[in-house]
Design an enzyme around this catalytic site. Structure first.
Site, PDB file in Angstrom:
ATOM      1  N   LYS A 122       0.839  -1.207   0.000  1.00  0.00           N
ATOM      2  CA  LYS A 122       0.000   0.000   0.000  1.00  0.00           C
ATOM      3  C   LYS A 122       0.871   1.253   0.000  1.00  0.00           C
ATOM      4  O   LYS A 122       0.688   2.156  -0.790  1.00  0.00           O
ATOM      5  CB  LYS A 122      -0.937  -0.036   1.208  1.00  0.00           C
ATOM      6  CG  LYS A 122      -1.803   1.205   1.323  1.00  0.00           C
ATOM      7  CD  LYS A 122      -2.829   1.105   2.428  1.00  0.00           C
ATOM      8  CE  LYS A 122      -3.512   2.466   2.586  1.00  0.00           C
ATOM      9  NZ  LYS A 122      -4.567   2.488   3.582  1.00  0.00           N
ATOM     10  N   HIS A 162      -5.315 -32.156  18.061  1.00  0.00           N
ATOM     11  CA  HIS A 162      -4.206 -32.982  18.542  1.00  0.00           C
ATOM     12  C   HIS A 162      -3.055 -32.125  19.033  1.00  0.00           C
ATOM     13  O   HIS A 162      -1.923 -32.603  19.148  1.00  0.00           O
ATOM     14  CB  HIS A 162      -3.760 -33.934  17.435  1.00  0.00           C
ATOM     15  CG  HIS A 162      -4.855 -34.865  17.031  1.00  0.00           C
ATOM     16  ND1 HIS A 162      -5.079 -36.064  17.661  1.00  0.00           N
ATOM     17  CD2 HIS A 162      -5.844 -34.730  16.115  1.00  0.00           C
ATOM     18  CE1 HIS A 162      -6.148 -36.657  17.127  1.00  0.00           C
ATOM     19  NE2 HIS A 162      -6.628 -35.853  16.187  1.00  0.00           N
ATOM     20  N   LYS A 173       9.028  -0.271  14.290  1.00  0.00           N
ATOM     21  CA  LYS A 173       9.646   0.052  12.998  1.00  0.00           C
ATOM     22  C   LYS A 173      10.734   1.104  13.186  1.00  0.00           C
ATOM     23  O   LYS A 173      11.817   1.021  12.598  1.00  0.00           O
ATOM     24  CB  LYS A 173       8.593   0.606  12.026  1.00  0.00           C
ATOM     25  CG  LYS A 173       7.594  -0.392  11.514  1.00  0.00           C
ATOM     26  CD  LYS A 173       6.686   0.267  10.480  1.00  0.00           C
ATOM     27  CE  LYS A 173       5.512  -0.615  10.106  1.00  0.00           C
ATOM     28  NZ  LYS A 173       4.526   0.050   9.256  1.00  0.00           N
ATOM     29  N   GLU A 200      -5.231  -6.288  14.656  1.00  0.00           N
ATOM     30  CA  GLU A 200      -4.702  -4.989  14.234  1.00  0.00           C
ATOM     31  C   GLU A 200      -5.814  -3.932  14.247  1.00  0.00           C
ATOM     32  O   GLU A 200      -5.551  -2.751  14.419  1.00  0.00           O
ATOM     33  CB  GLU A 200      -4.055  -5.079  12.838  1.00  0.00           C
ATOM     34  CG  GLU A 200      -3.060  -3.958  12.564  1.00  0.00           C
ATOM     35  CD  GLU A 200      -2.271  -4.141  11.272  1.00  0.00           C
ATOM     36  OE1 GLU A 200      -2.862  -4.014  10.192  1.00  0.00           O
ATOM     37  OE2 GLU A 200      -1.040  -4.383  11.344  1.00  0.00           O
ATOM     38  N   GLU A 215      10.260  -4.717   4.755  1.00  0.00           N
ATOM     39  CA  GLU A 215      10.315  -6.103   4.297  1.00  0.00           C
ATOM     40  C   GLU A 215      10.097  -6.191   2.788  1.00  0.00           C
ATOM     41  O   GLU A 215      10.868  -6.826   2.053  1.00  0.00           O
ATOM     42  CB  GLU A 215       9.236  -6.945   4.999  1.00  0.00           C
ATOM     43  CG  GLU A 215       9.464  -7.157   6.478  1.00  0.00           C
ATOM     44  CD  GLU A 215       8.880  -6.060   7.353  1.00  0.00           C
ATOM     45  OE1 GLU A 215       8.609  -4.939   6.837  1.00  0.00           O
ATOM     46  OE2 GLU A 215       8.713  -6.297   8.556  1.00  0.00           O
ATOM     47  N   GLY A 247      -5.021  -1.662   4.701  1.00  0.00           N
ATOM     48  CA  GLY A 247      -4.211  -2.807   4.266  1.00  0.00           C
ATOM     49  C   GLY A 247      -4.893  -4.135   4.528  1.00  0.00           C
ATOM     50  O   GLY A 247      -4.947  -5.016   3.663  1.00  0.00           O
ATOM     51  N   ARG A 248      -5.435  -4.295   5.732  1.00  0.00           N
ATOM     52  CA  ARG A 248      -6.049  -5.587   6.088  1.00  0.00           C
ATOM     53  C   ARG A 248      -7.442  -5.762   5.481  1.00  0.00           C
ATOM     54  O   ARG A 248      -8.097  -6.777   5.705  1.00  0.00           O
ATOM     55  CB  ARG A 248      -6.074  -5.751   7.609  1.00  0.00           C
ATOM     56  CG  ARG A 248      -6.707  -4.591   8.367  1.00  0.00           C
ATOM     57  CD  ARG A 248      -6.376  -4.662   9.853  1.00  0.00           C
ATOM     58  NE  ARG A 248      -6.849  -3.486  10.589  1.00  0.00           N
ATOM     59  CZ  ARG A 248      -6.176  -2.363  10.741  1.00  0.00           C
ATOM     60  NH1 ARG A 248      -4.990  -2.230  10.195  1.00  0.00           N
ATOM     61  NH2 ARG A 248      -6.675  -1.363  11.455  1.00  0.00           N
TER      62      ARG A 248
HETATM   63  O1  F6P Z   1       2.933  -2.674   9.760  1.00  0.00           O
HETATM   64  C1  F6P Z   1       1.591  -2.940   9.628  1.00  0.00           C
HETATM   65  C2  F6P Z   1       1.122  -2.686   8.234  1.00  0.00           C
HETATM   66  O2  F6P Z   1       1.057  -1.321   8.011  1.00  0.00           O
HETATM   67  C3  F6P Z   1      -0.213  -3.343   7.947  1.00  0.00           C
HETATM   68  O3  F6P Z   1      -1.280  -2.589   8.387  1.00  0.00           O
HETATM   69  C4  F6P Z   1      -0.142  -3.523   6.476  1.00  0.00           C
HETATM   70  O4  F6P Z   1      -1.084  -4.454   6.011  1.00  0.00           O
HETATM   71  C5  F6P Z   1       1.288  -3.985   6.321  1.00  0.00           C
HETATM   72  O5  F6P Z   1       2.014  -3.248   7.281  1.00  0.00           O
HETATM   73  C6  F6P Z   1       1.888  -3.806   4.962  1.00  0.00           C
HETATM   74  O6  F6P Z   1       1.890  -2.478   4.567  1.00  0.00           O
HETATM   75  P1  F6P Z   1       2.126  -2.074   3.065  1.00  0.00           P
HETATM   76  O7  F6P Z   1       1.041  -2.696   2.256  1.00  0.00           O
HETATM   77  O8  F6P Z   1       2.070  -0.584   3.047  1.00  0.00           O
HETATM   78  O9  F6P Z   1       3.476  -2.584   2.640  1.00  0.00           O
END
Ligand code: F6P
Length: 547
Positions: A210, A388, A510, A357, A216, A271-272
């Site tokens: 987003k 299990h 972060k 979240e 990452e 995002g979610r």
């Molecule tokens: O760190 C949490 C978050 O902002 C989530 O809300 C989001 O889904 C995820 O990181 C990934 O964010 P992006 O789509 O901006 O890379």
């Protein structure tokens, strides 16, 4: 002036009194032969059986009164109209606009959200079609074989979970890889498998983010691009191998993605809540645009139900109120998600992000600390595996954990016997949790060798669960199920007076990561606490870099 906390209201206090004398499940079923009919509800292909909750009609009425007191209906309408209900970020929240039928219009300021969503959907569909039919070629002229989705959180869990769930609807021979972790092993293992098959030139990378700033995803994107170049892709052919999905189109362009290969979405999509947007690109590549439309239509059917059904027959409202009853009035601090369907294996992780979240918050919208529980801890595994592993605690542990069982009637595995065994396990687990086994019942089965052994074999019961039953797992029913949980979260947040749509809690870590990374590289930066400094020193020592 701050709004009073919901816990100070008369509706809340009445529920507290009811919670203190909540009836047992044995007595509830004993007293009402029609309980299943009275305490179940169905919409958009999802049946919710909540008869195994410790709720009677008085409790249900009191919970509905709480919802009305907290203006759930008016706030729902404001959400669906596109008002800026995400107050801490000053944004509308319109994932529902992403699934409006073709030809709809919904204005957010000067933007027609529904029309813009449809236009991007058409671009996504055309692109996916060209990949699926083999028109889209890599730099050696070969068709695509691998799709690597680089994303994390909502940019990973949604497409990953839905792609797996809808495997039987996939008609392409594309292989999907979802890489999220900053741990390079995640990406390296995928790239190694593709390289071993000599298929780097048949690989399509989706950079899904987003913000297009997430550490990452950006690290993985750079490494994947370098790998493509190192495996022989000319730099000017990268556009055949790297596409992007983002609200930050300029950053995607700056990363080197060709303009026509950036699929946008907007800040009014959390995002979610974004699997319905171009973030669902991997799903469209897997199942095709018509099946993705059916997925959206299923969600839209649930949206309409949420918008129109009276609260007492409104599935998301009921699911939310049941959760509030368990968390706030029976004191249950966890919720186990148990999908009895192997292809829903990633649903617990998806719902973890959606719920934790969204409602893992401790202050109200106007900044007051709450004095009541909000989101429970969610966890889960597909049935029967969980039985299990941790179900022992669910049956006999000291803390009752409510469960959402999710089951599917139809069989599509082709192996006789399995599906009935699966369903029987699912229903038997909720039965055992609800009704348990008394000492007398244990004794009636025949005295155990020694009297002290009998208590080990008793089950306390009164452990509540929902069963969500789908006739079949299709794009439509999956869409409806996910929308159900989304709206559940909204209703709970409304009752608790918190904002479901921000996530400030992920920010501090972060920021600190940057300082720690600097210290790992020998840049002293701000003073670190003794524990963190000690751990960093140990890493540096191991690398022969001194302390
Ligand atoms: O760190 C949490 C978050 O902002 C989530 O809300 C989001 O889904 C995820 O990181 C990934 O964010 P992006 O789509 O901006 O890379």
């Amino acid at each position: 002036m701050n709004a009073p906390l919901v816990s100070t209201t008369s509706a809340w206090q009445s529920l507290k009194a009811l919670g203190a004398r909540a009836p047992s499940l044995r007595s509830l079923f004993h007293d009402d032969a029609e309980r299943f009919t009275r305490f179940s509800c169905e919409a958009a292909g999802v049946l919710l059986d909540y008869s195994k909750q410790r709720i009677d009609t008085a409790t249900r009425d009191a919970l509905l009164a709480l919802a009305r007191q907290q203006q759930v209906e008016a706030r729902r309408d404001a959400l669906l109209r596109g008002e800026p209900v995400n107050l801490t970020e000053g944004r509308a929240v319109l994932h529902t606009a992403l699934r409006l039928p073709a030809g709809s219009h919904l204005m957010v300021g000067t933007q027609d959200a529904a029309a813009d969503a449809a236009a991007v959907r058409a671009r996504v569909a055309a692109f996916a079609e060209s990949v699926r039919t083999g028109h889209w070629r890599g730099h050696r002229g070969r068709t695509m074989r691998h799709v690597i989705n680089l994303g994390i959180g909502g940019s990973d869990l949604g497409p990953q979970m839905v792609q797996l769930a809808l495997t039987p609807f996939a008609q392409s021979d594309l292989a999907f890889h979802f890489v999220s972790n900053v741990d390079g092993r995640h990406l390296a293992d995928v790239l190694a498998r593709i390289a071993a098959a000599d298929e780097a030139d048949r690989t399509l990378v989706i950079v899904a983010s987003k913000t297009f700033t997430t550490l990452e995803t950006m690290m993985n994107a750079h490494s994947a691009r370098n790998w493509l170049l190192a495996s022989g892709c000319p730099i000017d052919a990268l556009e055949q191998h790297v596409v992007a999905v983002s609200t930050n189109v300029s950053a995607a362009r700056a990363f080197g993605v060709a303009e026509q290969n950036v699929f946008p979405f907007w800040d009014w999509v959390g995002g979610r809540y974004s699997v319905w947007s171009a973030i669902g690109l991997a799903v469209v590549l897997a199942i095709g645009a018509p099946a993705f439309e059916a997925f959206l239509a299923g969600a839209h059917a649930m949206d309409q139900h949420f918008a129109q059904a009276p609260l007492e027959r409104n599935l998301p409202v009921l699911l939310a109120l049941i959760g509030i009853w368990n968390a706030n009035f029976l004191g249950h601090g966890a919720l186990s998600i148990a999908p009895y369907h192997q292809r829903l294996a990633r649903l617990p992780a998806y719902l973890q992000q959606l719920e934790m979240e969204s409602t893992g918050k401790r202050v109200t919208v106007d900044g007051q600390p709450v004095d009541y529980a909000t989101c429970p801890v969610l966890f889960g595994e597909p049935g029967t595996n969980g039985q299990h592993a941790y179900f022992q605690l669910l049956h006999q542990g000291t803390q009752p954990v409510p469960v959402d069982f999710i089951a599917v009637v139809d069989d599509d595995c082709g192996l006789p016997g399995h599906n009935d065994a699966l369903l029987a396990n699912c229903f038997a687990q909720s039965q055992a949790l609800a009704f348990g086994k008394t000492l007398d019942e244990v004794r009636a089965e025949g005295a155990p060798a020694a009297a002290w052994l009998a208590p080990h074999r008793t089950f306390p019961g009164d452990r509540p669960s929902n069963t969500l039953l789908l006739e079949a797992l299709t794009p439509g029913t999956l869409g409806a199920l996910l929308a159900l949980y989304e709206h559940k979260v909204f209703v709970q947040a409304t009752v608790w007076g918190i904002n479901a749509f921000d996530q400030w809690g992920v920010e501090l870590g972060k920021v600190l990561t940057k300082d720690v990374l600097g210290a790992l590289h020998g840049d002293l930066g701000p003073a670190l606490d003794g524990s963190t400094a000690g751990l960093i020193a140990r890493v540096r020592e191991r690398r022969g870099l001194g302390k």
